[in-house]
Design a protein around this motif. Sequence first.
Motif, PDB file in Angstrom:
ATOM      1  N   GLY A 105      32.488  -0.876  16.812  1.00 21.29           N
ATOM      2  CA  GLY A 105      31.177  -0.967  17.459  1.00 21.29           C
ATOM      3  C   GLY A 105      31.132  -2.070  18.504  1.00 21.29           C
ATOM      4  N   LEU A 106      29.953  -2.300  19.034  1.00 26.65           N
ATOM      5  CA  LEU A 106      29.761  -3.296  20.108  1.00 26.65           C
ATOM      6  C   LEU A 106      30.289  -4.673  19.672  1.00 26.65           C
ATOM      7  CD1 LEU A 106      26.362  -3.730  21.973  1.00 26.65           C
ATOM      8  CD2 LEU A 106      27.763  -5.664  21.356  1.00 26.65           C
ATOM      9  N   LEU A 107      29.835  -5.144  18.533  1.00 25.80           N
ATOM     10  CA  LEU A 107      30.245  -6.464  18.055  1.00 25.80           C
ATOM     11  C   LEU A 107      31.693  -6.443  17.542  1.00 25.80           C
ATOM     12  CD1 LEU A 107      29.234  -9.385  17.281  1.00 25.80           C
ATOM     13  CD2 LEU A 107      28.912  -8.454  14.989  1.00 25.80           C
ATOM     14  N   GLY A 108      31.993  -5.425  16.716  1.00 26.91           N
ATOM     15  CA  GLY A 108      33.304  -5.353  16.066  1.00 26.91           C
ATOM     16  C   GLY A 108      34.446  -5.337  17.068  1.00 26.91           C
TER      17      GLY A 108
ATOM     18  N   ARG B 181      23.401   1.555  10.970  1.00 26.82           N
ATOM     19  CA  ARG B 181      22.645   2.390  11.907  1.00 26.82           C
ATOM     20  C   ARG B 181      21.787   1.404  12.673  1.00 26.82           C
ATOM     21  NH1 ARG B 181      22.443   7.979  10.700  1.00 26.82           N
ATOM     22  NH2 ARG B 181      21.035   8.026  12.464  1.00 26.82           N
ATOM     23  N   THR B 182      22.063   1.256  13.983  1.00 23.29           N
ATOM     24  CA  THR B 182      21.488   0.135  14.737  1.00 23.29           C
ATOM     25  C   THR B 182      20.401   0.519  15.746  1.00 23.29           C
ATOM     26  OG1 THR B 182      23.303   0.340  16.316  1.00 23.29           O
ATOM     27  CG2 THR B 182      23.590  -1.266  14.555  1.00 23.29           C
ATOM     28  N   ASP B 183      20.131   1.816  15.886  1.00 25.75           N
ATOM     29  CA  ASP B 183      19.111   2.223  16.867  1.00 25.75           C
ATOM     30  C   ASP B 183      17.721   2.021  16.242  1.00 25.75           C
ATOM     31  OD1 ASP B 183      17.245   3.621  18.428  1.00 25.75           O
ATOM     32  OD2 ASP B 183      18.793   4.950  19.211  1.00 25.75           O
TER      33      ASP B 183
ATOM     34  N   TRP C 261      11.458  -0.428  10.284  1.00 28.49           N
ATOM     35  CA  TRP C 261      12.298   0.186   9.242  1.00 28.49           C
ATOM     36  C   TRP C 261      13.745  -0.282   9.335  1.00 28.49           C
ATOM     37  CZ3 TRP C 261      11.964   1.565   4.646  1.00 28.49           C
ATOM     38  CH2 TRP C 261      12.812   2.498   4.050  1.00 28.49           C
ATOM     39  N   TYR C 262      14.297  -0.343  10.556  1.00 30.28           N
ATOM     40  CA  TYR C 262      15.665  -0.861  10.725  1.00 30.28           C
ATOM     41  C   TYR C 262      15.748  -2.258  10.110  1.00 30.28           C
ATOM     42  CZ  TYR C 262      19.312  -3.566  13.130  1.00 30.28           C
ATOM     43  OH  TYR C 262      20.358  -4.425  13.401  1.00 30.28           O
ATOM     44  N   ALA C 263      14.777  -3.108  10.481  1.00 28.29           N
ATOM     45  CA  ALA C 263      14.784  -4.505  10.036  1.00 28.29           C
ATOM     46  C   ALA C 263      14.658  -4.595   8.514  1.00 28.29           C
ATOM     47  CB  ALA C 263      13.645  -5.251  10.711  1.00 28.29           C
TER      48      ALA C 263
ATOM     49  N   THR D 210      15.635  -2.380   6.326  1.00 25.18           N
ATOM     50  CA  THR D 210      16.892  -1.973   5.668  1.00 25.18           C
ATOM     51  C   THR D 210      17.946  -3.076   5.802  1.00 25.18           C
ATOM     52  OG1 THR D 210      17.743  -0.793   7.626  1.00 25.18           O
ATOM     53  CG2 THR D 210      16.467   0.502   6.029  1.00 25.18           C
ATOM     54  N   LYS D 211      17.945  -3.786   6.933  1.00 29.28           N
ATOM     55  CA  LYS D 211      18.926  -4.867   7.092  1.00 29.28           C
ATOM     56  C   LYS D 211      18.635  -6.005   6.102  1.00 29.28           C
ATOM     57  CE  LYS D 211      21.855  -5.273   9.594  1.00 29.28           C
ATOM     58  NZ  LYS D 211      23.295  -4.873   9.435  1.00 29.28           N
ATOM     59  N   TYR D 212      17.354  -6.281   5.874  1.00 27.75           N
ATOM     60  CA  TYR D 212      17.009  -7.329   4.902  1.00 27.75           C
ATOM     61  C   TYR D 212      17.392  -6.883   3.489  1.00 27.75           C
ATOM     62  CZ  TYR D 212      14.287 -10.681   2.154  1.00 27.75           C
ATOM     63  OH  TYR D 212      13.911 -11.639   1.233  1.00 27.75           O
TER      64      TYR D 212
ATOM     65  N   GLY E  23      31.979   1.168  23.712  1.00 28.35           N
ATOM     66  CA  GLY E  23      31.221   2.372  24.042  1.00 28.35           C
ATOM     67  C   GLY E  23      29.753   2.048  24.290  1.00 28.35           C
ATOM     68  N   LYS E  24      29.202   1.191  23.405  1.00 27.65           N
ATOM     69  CA  LYS E  24      27.785   0.839  23.549  1.00 27.65           C
ATOM     70  C   LYS E  24      27.673  -0.447  24.380  1.00 27.65           C
ATOM     71  CE  LYS E  24      24.870  -1.007  20.256  1.00 27.65           C
ATOM     72  NZ  LYS E  24      24.319  -1.103  18.899  1.00 27.65           N
ATOM     73  N   LYS E  25      26.850  -0.391  25.419  1.00 29.98           N
ATOM     74  CA  LYS E  25      26.724  -1.566  26.295  1.00 29.98           C
ATOM     75  C   LYS E  25      25.818  -2.621  25.648  1.00 29.98           C
ATOM     76  CE  LYS E  25      27.154   0.175  31.069  1.00 29.98           C
ATOM     77  NZ  LYS E  25      28.127   1.191  30.826  1.00 29.98           N
TER      78      LYS E  25
HETATM   79  N1  LIG Z   1      23.914  -5.103  18.768  1.00 30.67           N
HETATM   80  C1  LIG Z   1      22.911  -5.912  18.502  1.00 30.67           C
HETATM   81  O1  LIG Z   1      22.076  -6.221  19.377  1.00 30.67           O
HETATM   82  C2  LIG Z   1      22.775  -6.541  17.120  1.00 30.67           C
HETATM   83  C3  LIG Z   1      21.851  -7.598  16.934  1.00 30.67           C
HETATM   84  C4  LIG Z   1      21.731  -8.171  15.672  1.00 30.67           C
HETATM   85  C5  LIG Z   1      22.488  -7.683  14.612  1.00 30.67           C
HETATM   86  N2  LIG Z   1      23.341  -6.641  14.800  1.00 30.67           N
HETATM   87  C6  LIG Z   1      24.112  -6.154  13.649  1.00 30.67           C
HETATM   88  O2  LIG Z   1      25.484  -6.281  13.991  1.00 30.67           O
HETATM   89  C7  LIG Z   1      26.237  -5.239  13.383  1.00 30.67           C
HETATM   90  C8  LIG Z   1      27.064  -4.542  14.445  1.00 30.67           C
HETATM   91  O3  LIG Z   1      26.166  -4.003  15.410  1.00 30.67           O
HETATM   92  P1  LIG Z   1      26.728  -3.214  16.693  1.00 30.67           P
HETATM   93  O4  LIG Z   1      25.652  -3.299  17.735  1.00 30.67           O
HETATM   94  O5  LIG Z   1      28.116  -3.669  16.964  1.00 30.67           O
HETATM   95  O6  LIG Z   1      26.759  -1.737  16.118  1.00 30.67           O
HETATM   96  P2  LIG Z   1      27.169  -0.386  16.876  1.00 30.67           P
HETATM   97  O7  LIG Z   1      27.824  -0.672  18.182  1.00 30.67           O
HETATM   98  O8  LIG Z   1      25.956   0.488  16.856  1.00 30.67           O
HETATM   99  O9  LIG Z   1      28.267   0.192  15.920  1.00 30.67           O
HETATM  100  C9  LIG Z   1      27.929   0.623  14.638  1.00 30.67           C
HETATM  101  C10 LIG Z   1      29.218   0.830  13.890  1.00 30.67           C
HETATM  102  O10 LIG Z   1      28.879   1.342  12.604  1.00 30.67           O
HETATM  103  C11 LIG Z   1      29.771   2.385  12.296  1.00 30.67           C
HETATM  104  N3  LIG Z   1      29.140   3.338  11.367  1.00 30.67           N
HETATM  105  C12 LIG Z   1      27.862   3.811  11.402  1.00 30.67           C
HETATM  106  N4  LIG Z   1      27.682   4.693  10.409  1.00 30.67           N
HETATM  107  C13 LIG Z   1      28.857   4.768   9.711  1.00 30.67           C
HETATM  108  C14 LIG Z   1      29.286   5.493   8.566  1.00 30.67           C
HETATM  109  N5  LIG Z   1      28.482   6.332   7.903  1.00 30.67           N
HETATM  110  N6  LIG Z   1      30.559   5.313   8.132  1.00 30.67           N
HETATM  111  C15 LIG Z   1      31.397   4.472   8.793  1.00 30.67           C
HETATM  112  N7  LIG Z   1      31.054   3.745   9.880  1.00 30.67           N
HETATM  113  C16 LIG Z   1      29.789   3.894  10.335  1.00 30.67           C
HETATM  114  C17 LIG Z   1      30.080   3.032  13.628  1.00 30.67           C
HETATM  115  O11 LIG Z   1      31.312   3.681  13.505  1.00 30.67           O
HETATM  116  P3  LIG Z   1      31.679   4.958  14.452  1.00 30.67           P
HETATM  117  O12 LIG Z   1      31.781   4.398  15.825  1.00 30.67           O
HETATM  118  O13 LIG Z   1      32.938   5.439  13.862  1.00 30.67           O
HETATM  119  O14 LIG Z   1      30.510   5.892  14.278  1.00 30.67           O
HETATM  120  C18 LIG Z   1      30.158   1.819  14.555  1.00 30.67           C
HETATM  121  O15 LIG Z   1      31.451   1.247  14.554  1.00 30.67           O
HETATM  122  C19 LIG Z   1      25.229  -4.321  12.693  1.00 30.67           C
HETATM  123  O16 LIG Z   1      25.229  -4.623  11.324  1.00 30.67           O
HETATM  124  C20 LIG Z   1      23.901  -4.693  13.321  1.00 30.67           C
HETATM  125  O17 LIG Z   1      22.834  -4.497  12.426  1.00 30.67           O
HETATM  126  C21 LIG Z   1      23.510  -6.068  16.035  1.00 30.67           C
END
Ligand SMILES: NC(=O)c1ccc[n+]([C@@H]2O[C@H](COP(=O)([O-])OP(=O)(O)OC[C@H]3O[C@@H](n4cnc5c(N)ncnc54)[C@H](OP(=O)(O)O)[C@@H]3O)[C@@H](O)[C@H]2O)c1
Length: 289
Positions: free
Chosen positions: A10-13, A61-63, A128-130, A132-134, A162-164
């Motif tokens: 994902g974006l962070l990972g 699920r981050t949307d 709801w997103y928030a 579930t995260k809590y 992939g995600k900007k």
């Molecule tokens: N981005 C932000 O602004 C932000 C801010 C604060 C906190 N966070 C937290 O940071 C973390 C990473 O966020 P992100 O923005 O990097 O997320 P992201 O880009 O939306 O990526 C989500 C990741 O979750 C994986 N995923 C989702 N459903 C899955 C499932 N059923 N089984 C296996 N993998 C699954 C996706 O894998 P696939 O690609 O294989 O689907 C993807 O690698 C999240 O926990 C989010 O809550 C993000």
Amino acid sequence: MNILGTGLSGLLGTSVVDTLKDNFSFTNLSLETGVDITDKTALEKAIFSSDAPWVFHFAARTDVDQAEKEKDQKEKSSVWLVNVEATDSIASLCNKTGKHMLYISTDYVFSGTKERYTEDDVPDPVGWYAKTKYEGEKRVSRLGNYGLVVRIANPYGPKESGKKDFVHKITHDLKLGMTIKAPSDQLFVPTFIPDIAAAIQLLLHKNACGTYQVVGDEAFSPYQAAKEIARTLHVSNDLVQEARFEEFFEGRASRPFHAVLSNDKIKKLGARMTSFANGLETIFSKEKQ
Ligand SMILES: NC(=O)c1ccc[n+]([C@@H]2O[C@H](COP(=O)([O-])OP(=O)(O)OC[C@H]3O[C@@H](n4cnc5c(N)ncnc54)[C@H](OP(=O)(O)O)[C@@H]3O)[C@@H](O)[C@H]2O)c1
């Protein structure tokens, strides 16, 4: 050290792996590598067969607006299944196998009605997103010395996945000459992803547990941040227009109005945070090369 992870694509990972790949060897559990984290059997097989001492749980699920549409389905919603149930399964498997678990959480666990939040403040999520995260945080906290919650906010960085991230979204639009609107009354804290990666490495070395807020030093309104991006890109300031929080998010999921988190705790451990201006300079100078 081997690290087992979820959401590493994902974006962070993607960026965290890129920053730490010389020091750690990562295995990603994802749909692409055959593991749906809502499938307990698949998780069990992967976690039991790994010698990794840590599991990084980034997947979610981050949307935020999409999640809100599932709110009425409550514990049957796919957001709950991924953000809470899967987190619960991973925590329970970490407990059984003696692994540490690092869970990424969010500034959205707070309503944004207080001036500044520390790790001691009790979350009061509004969407709801928030929520579930809590709930995910609570599952990880049950691991005691083996549970680590890292709250981040508005991550942006040099590597595009992939995600900007928000900086790359705004940059994309400004470079096309598009006008963008951004709230001038909302507050948020941008966080440079390489700083998050460095803080994670620090926390691992300390075998840390509990909750840490790993966020930047400065709070901005999205309007100020967009102006700063326009300035760094040398595009016209007039492309960035002011909006009000209420009108900008009308009809969308509730979110924090002033999400200003303290980073004192992680800084006491020795973490350093890049200023937004320097973060932008780093990104754009790399892109010019
Ligand atoms: N981005 C932000 O602004 C932000 C801010 C604060 C906190 N966070 C937290 O940071 C973390 C990473 O966020 P992100 O923005 O990097 O997320 P992201 O880009 O939306 O990526 C989500 C990741 O979750 C994986 N995923 C989702 N459903 C899955 C499932 N059923 N089984 C296996 N993998 C699954 C996706 O894998 P696939 O690609 O294989 O689907 C993807 O690698 C999240 O926990 C989010 O809550 C993000």
